[in-house]
Each structure stands twice: as C-alpha cells, then as structure tokens.
Design a protein around this motif. Structure first.
Motif, PDB file in Angstrom:
ATOM      1  N   LEU A 172       5.873 -18.527 -27.404  1.00 48.60           N
ATOM      2  CA  LEU A 172       7.001 -18.621 -26.469  1.00 48.60           C
ATOM      3  C   LEU A 172       6.522 -18.866 -25.043  1.00 48.60           C
ATOM      4  O   LEU A 172       7.173 -19.589 -24.277  1.00 48.60           O
ATOM      5  N   ILE A 173       5.378 -18.271 -24.700  1.00 48.69           N
ATOM      6  CA  ILE A 173       4.850 -18.442 -23.344  1.00 48.69           C
ATOM      7  C   ILE A 173       4.492 -19.897 -23.078  1.00 48.69           C
ATOM      8  O   ILE A 173       4.569 -20.373 -21.926  1.00 48.69           O
ATOM      9  N   ARG A 174       4.132 -20.627 -24.113  1.00 48.55           N
ATOM     10  CA  ARG A 174       3.741 -22.022 -23.922  1.00 48.55           C
ATOM     11  C   ARG A 174       4.891 -22.881 -23.407  1.00 48.55           C
ATOM     12  O   ARG A 174       4.673 -24.011 -22.959  1.00 48.55           O
ATOM     13  N   GLN A 175       6.132 -22.380 -23.461  1.00 51.98           N
ATOM     14  CA  GLN A 175       7.230 -23.092 -22.823  1.00 51.98           C
ATOM     15  C   GLN A 175       7.022 -23.147 -21.309  1.00 51.98           C
ATOM     16  O   GLN A 175       7.478 -24.083 -20.641  1.00 51.98           O
ATOM     17  N   TYR A 176       6.383 -22.124 -20.785  1.00 52.67           N
ATOM     18  CA  TYR A 176       6.144 -22.029 -19.341  1.00 52.67           C
ATOM     19  C   TYR A 176       4.726 -22.481 -18.968  1.00 52.67           C
ATOM     20  O   TYR A 176       4.526 -22.998 -17.858  1.00 52.67           O
ATOM     21  N   LEU A 177       3.768 -22.251 -19.871  1.00 49.23           N
ATOM     22  CA  LEU A 177       2.370 -22.595 -19.606  1.00 49.23           C
ATOM     23  C   LEU A 177       1.893 -23.520 -20.715  1.00 49.23           C
ATOM     24  O   LEU A 177       1.229 -23.095 -21.661  1.00 49.23           O
ATOM     25  N   PRO A 178       2.229 -24.813 -20.636  1.00 51.43           N
ATOM     26  CA  PRO A 178       1.916 -25.741 -21.737  1.00 51.43           C
ATOM     27  C   PRO A 178       0.408 -25.857 -21.992  1.00 51.43           C
ATOM     28  O   PRO A 178      -0.411 -25.675 -21.083  1.00 51.43           O
ATOM     29  N   LYS A 179       0.079 -26.184 -23.236  1.00 53.27           N
ATOM     30  CA  LYS A 179      -1.313 -26.418 -23.580  1.00 53.27           C
ATOM     31  C   LYS A 179      -1.842 -27.632 -22.828  1.00 53.27           C
ATOM     32  O   LYS A 179      -1.111 -28.575 -22.529  1.00 53.27           O
ATOM     33  N   GLY A 180      -3.137 -27.620 -22.537  1.00 57.31           N
ATOM     34  CA  GLY A 180      -3.767 -28.759 -21.882  1.00 57.31           C
ATOM     35  C   GLY A 180      -3.526 -28.832 -20.389  1.00 57.31           C
ATOM     36  O   GLY A 180      -3.862 -29.837 -19.749  1.00 57.31           O
ATOM     37  N   THR A 181      -2.944 -27.766 -19.801  1.00 64.12           N
ATOM     38  CA  THR A 181      -2.730 -27.762 -18.354  1.00 64.12           C
ATOM     39  C   THR A 181      -3.675 -26.763 -17.694  1.00 64.12           C
ATOM     40  O   THR A 181      -4.251 -25.894 -18.347  1.00 64.12           O
ATOM     41  N   GLN A 231      -0.455 -14.716  -9.529  1.00 66.33           N
ATOM     42  CA  GLN A 231       0.009 -13.543 -10.264  1.00 66.33           C
ATOM     43  C   GLN A 231       1.518 -13.360 -10.097  1.00 66.33           C
ATOM     44  O   GLN A 231       2.206 -12.929 -11.029  1.00 66.33           O
ATOM     45  N   GLU A 232       2.039 -13.725  -8.924  1.00 63.42           N
ATOM     46  CA  GLU A 232       3.487 -13.613  -8.702  1.00 63.42           C
ATOM     47  C   GLU A 232       4.249 -14.547  -9.641  1.00 63.42           C
ATOM     48  O   GLU A 232       5.297 -14.174 -10.201  1.00 63.42           O
ATOM     49  N   THR A 233       3.726 -15.752  -9.848  1.00 60.91           N
ATOM     50  CA  THR A 233       4.363 -16.686 -10.768  1.00 60.91           C
ATOM     51  C   THR A 233       4.320 -16.157 -12.196  1.00 60.91           C
ATOM     52  O   THR A 233       5.306 -16.232 -12.937  1.00 60.91           O
ATOM     53  N   LEU A 234       3.172 -15.598 -12.592  1.00 68.77           N
ATOM     54  CA  LEU A 234       3.040 -15.043 -13.929  1.00 68.77           C
ATOM     55  C   LEU A 234       3.967 -13.847 -14.122  1.00 68.77           C
ATOM     56  O   LEU A 234       4.548 -13.675 -15.211  1.00 68.77           O
ATOM     57  N   ASP A 235       4.129 -13.029 -13.094  1.00 71.31           N
ATOM     58  CA  ASP A 235       5.056 -11.894 -13.177  1.00 71.31           C
ATOM     59  C   ASP A 235       6.490 -12.384 -13.366  1.00 71.31           C
ATOM     60  O   ASP A 235       7.274 -11.777 -14.120  1.00 71.31           O
ATOM     61  N   ALA A 236       6.832 -13.492 -12.695  1.00 74.12           N
ATOM     62  CA  ALA A 236       8.179 -14.038 -12.833  1.00 74.12           C
ATOM     63  C   ALA A 236       8.414 -14.563 -14.249  1.00 74.12           C
ATOM     64  O   ALA A 236       9.503 -14.394 -14.815  1.00 74.12           O
ATOM     65  N   ILE A 237       7.382 -15.196 -14.824  1.00 65.90           N
ATOM     66  CA  ILE A 237       7.503 -15.686 -16.196  1.00 65.90           C
ATOM     67  C   ILE A 237       7.641 -14.512 -17.166  1.00 65.90           C
ATOM     68  O   ILE A 237       8.489 -14.531 -18.081  1.00 65.90           O
ATOM     69  N   ALA A 238       6.833 -13.477 -16.961  1.00 63.91           N
ATOM     70  CA  ALA A 238       6.912 -12.299 -17.832  1.00 63.91           C
ATOM     71  C   ALA A 238       8.296 -11.656 -17.718  1.00 63.91           C
ATOM     72  O   ALA A 238       8.862 -11.202 -18.728  1.00 63.91           O
ATOM     73  N   TYR A 239       8.858 -11.623 -16.505  1.00 64.48           N
ATOM     74  CA  TYR A 239      10.197 -11.042 -16.328  1.00 64.48           C
ATOM     75  C   TYR A 239      11.235 -11.849 -17.117  1.00 64.48           C
ATOM     76  O   TYR A 239      12.126 -11.267 -17.764  1.00 64.48           O
ATOM     77  N   GLN A 240      11.130 -13.174 -17.073  1.00 59.02           N
ATOM     78  CA  GLN A 240      12.056 -14.003 -17.835  1.00 59.02           C
ATOM     79  C   GLN A 240      11.952 -13.712 -19.335  1.00 59.02           C
ATOM     80  O   GLN A 240      12.961 -13.663 -20.043  1.00 59.02           O
ATOM     81  N   MET A 241      10.744 -13.495 -19.811  1.00 62.26           N
ATOM     82  CA  MET A 241      10.567 -13.170 -21.220  1.00 62.26           C
ATOM     83  C   MET A 241      11.111 -11.780 -21.543  1.00 62.26           C
ATOM     84  O   MET A 241      11.664 -11.544 -22.624  1.00 62.26           O
TER      85      MET A 241
END
Length: 337
Positions: A280-289, A296-306
C-alpha cells in the motif's frame, strides 16, 4: 587416507610373490598395503588358468578405467556440437539450448541430451582461437573465464545472536496484546535509498522512518528513535526478516527494550501485516524512485494517511481508533498516540 591404484612395480612384486608361494598377507607387508588390496587385485586380474601376470593386470586396469568414464557428448566437430554452435550464434543461452534439445524430436539426438553445464564446459574447453572467442562472445556475460554454477556461500543466518520467530511468545501470534511490531525496509532506485516501516500487529498502526541508507547503523538509529517515541506499553517486540541491516539488532533492543525475533529465510508470510502495508505504501513511494528526497515530515504525513484509512478487519475502523481503544483497555488513564 585415499586409495591409490597399484603401480606396475607393485604388480610385479605381487607376481613374484605368487611365484614364490608367499601368502597374501606377506605380499601386503612387502608393499605396505592392506591385505584386502592384494586379495582384490588377485581376484580381479588372475586369468582363467589361475596365473597372475603383472603387465596383463596393468592392461586390464587401464581398460576398466577407460570404460567407466562417461563418453563426452559434445565433441568439437560432431553433429550435436555443430547444432549447439548454431544455436549459440542465434543468441540462445546454454540453458535455453539444453531445454530446446530436450524438447526436439530428432532421432539421432535421442540419447544425446546435454545440460547447460556440459555446453559451458565444451565452450570453455575449446583451444584458444577464433571459435572459442566467438562462442564466448555469444554468451550472456561474455567472460573469458567462468566459475561453475554451484551453490555459493549462504550469507543468511550471519546475524549474531539471532532469535528465531519460533520462540516468540504466543501472545504475539494472537494479536491481542498491543506493542508487537513487524519491521522492514523499502528501498528506492538501485537500492541507494531506503525508508523503514514499522507496523503494530494488533492495530495495523504504521510508522515510516527516514533512513540515510540501508546500513545497520541507519537501522539502529532510525528504528530506535521511532520506537522510543512510543509509550513503554507499546514497546514489546519486533519481528524482522534476516536482512543484513539488522546485524546490530542487540543495540536496538538495548536502546528501546524491544525484543527482536527473526523470520525464516524466504518466508514473507511470517510478517504478513508488514508485507501487506508495504504494498500500500508503494502508492506514495513508487518503486524505482529516489526515496531520499522525502523528509521525515513527508513520511509522517503519508503514515497519517494510512493510519486514518478504514480497515475491513476492524469493522472499518482506522488503525488510530483501534490502537487508542486497545491502549485504553490496558491502562485506566487516557491513551493517545
């Protein structure tokens, strides 16, 4: 001690000993050999007339050794060899050629199936010259020398003081008690960047951790900092695969108090929650990028969405709701993450 064939000189000694009427044990002592060696030699090479002749015994030994050796299936200049050369020139790999020969219905080749190693050996055994150079260039790697395809050194289980998942407390499997996590790294382009993932088994609560790289040092710093942000009641255990980034797992345990258990090799289902959430995380952090561009703030925002996504297994409650409810049952006071 390895066994060595009798030499012609030793066989002459056996012949002379027989003519002098010496016992087999006496002959064995003269040769500094086992009596069974002399007994076997006489049994194999004595003629029908009951006589033993050294040079005849030596010839019989050479014949037997010649017969027992397998026939070379790929002789340079042979019909099968020419077919293999043709297919190599068509850019077939040795494995593809071996598979094709097995499926081809050619009467003259019915007993001449060759495996890929035989093809490799035939190519590299050619004398130095144009044909050898040409055929090696047709191979995928095109290297002038080759090591056989044998099992290399198994690099698994090189994690010091590793504790198996099979001794993990039963309460972890039941998903009743909170505080048991599953961890992993998701990697970016060319494995040059990484993000740590931690999923709490009871609630599905997710934490994403920015890593400088995929080394053991980054794993210690990242996972320790993330786990220490959680209440003590949510720091019981972590289950991880046998990735080399966890070679310093003891430091994480010392820093956080979290016991770490390791899955069996090639067993992703033993961390099912983590494997599912990684997809599911790969929707936000695609492979090959490049994952290093995310703060860390961006990652926290993604985790909050999940963590606010409703989950079917929780009656469409979200992980934040579930973990808050679970924690409130564990302690009388208010609980929040």
């Amino acid at each position: 001690m390895s066994y060595h064939e009798l030499s012609i000189e030793e066989r002459v000694t056996v012949q002379i000993g027989q003519l002098q009427g010496l016992s087999q044990r006496h002959i064995a002592r003269l040769l500094d050999r086992s009596p069974s060696t002399v007994s076997r030699e006489l049994r194999r090479n004595t003629s029908l007339q009951g006589t033993y002749v050294a040079h005849q015994a030596q010839g019989q030994m050479r014949h037997r050794r010649k017969v027992c050796r397998p026939r070379n299936k790929l002789l340079a200049g042979g019909e099968l060899f020419e077919l293999v050369v043709h297919l190599l020139r068509q850019c077939f790999s040795p494995e593809q050629i071996a598979g094709k020969l097995r499926s081809m219905n050619i009467p003259s080749f019915e007993d001449s199936y060759v495996c890929r190693e035989t093809i490799y050996n035939a190519v590299y055994a050619l004398p130095v010259g144009g044909l050898r150079k040409e055929l090696i260039a047709c191979l995928r790697q095109g290297k002038s020398t080759r090591k056989p395809r044998v099992g290399g050194v198994d690099r698994r289980s090189q994690i010091p003081e590793m504790v198996s998942i099979h001794v993990r407390p039963p309460e972890v499997e039941d998903r009743i008690m909170p505080g048991h996590w599953e961890g992993d790294l998701i990697k970016g382009q060319a494995n040059a960047s990484a993000v740590g993932t931690l999923v709490e088994r009871t609630s599905g609560y997710l934490m994403l951790i920015k890593m400088h790289d995929a080394t053991a040092t980054s794993a210690v710093q990242g996972f320790s900092a993330a786990l220490n942000r959680m209440p003590l009641a949510l720091r019981k255990s972590m289950t991880y695969d046998q990735g080399r980034e966890m070679t310093r797992h003891a430091e994480i345990t010392q820093s956080t108090g979290v016991a770490i258990y390791f899955c069996d090799p090639h067993s992703p289902w033993q961390r099912g929650s983590n494997e599912n959430i990684n997809g599911l995380i790969r929707q936000y952090l695609p492979k090959g990028t490049d994952l290093s561009v995310h703060s860390q703030e961006t990652l926290d925002a993604i985790a909050y969405q999940m963590n606010i996504r409703p989950r079917k297994r929780f009656g469409f409650k979200c992980p934040i709701e579930v973990i808050t409810e679970v924690m409130s049952k564990q302690s009388p006071g208010p609980a929040s993450i």
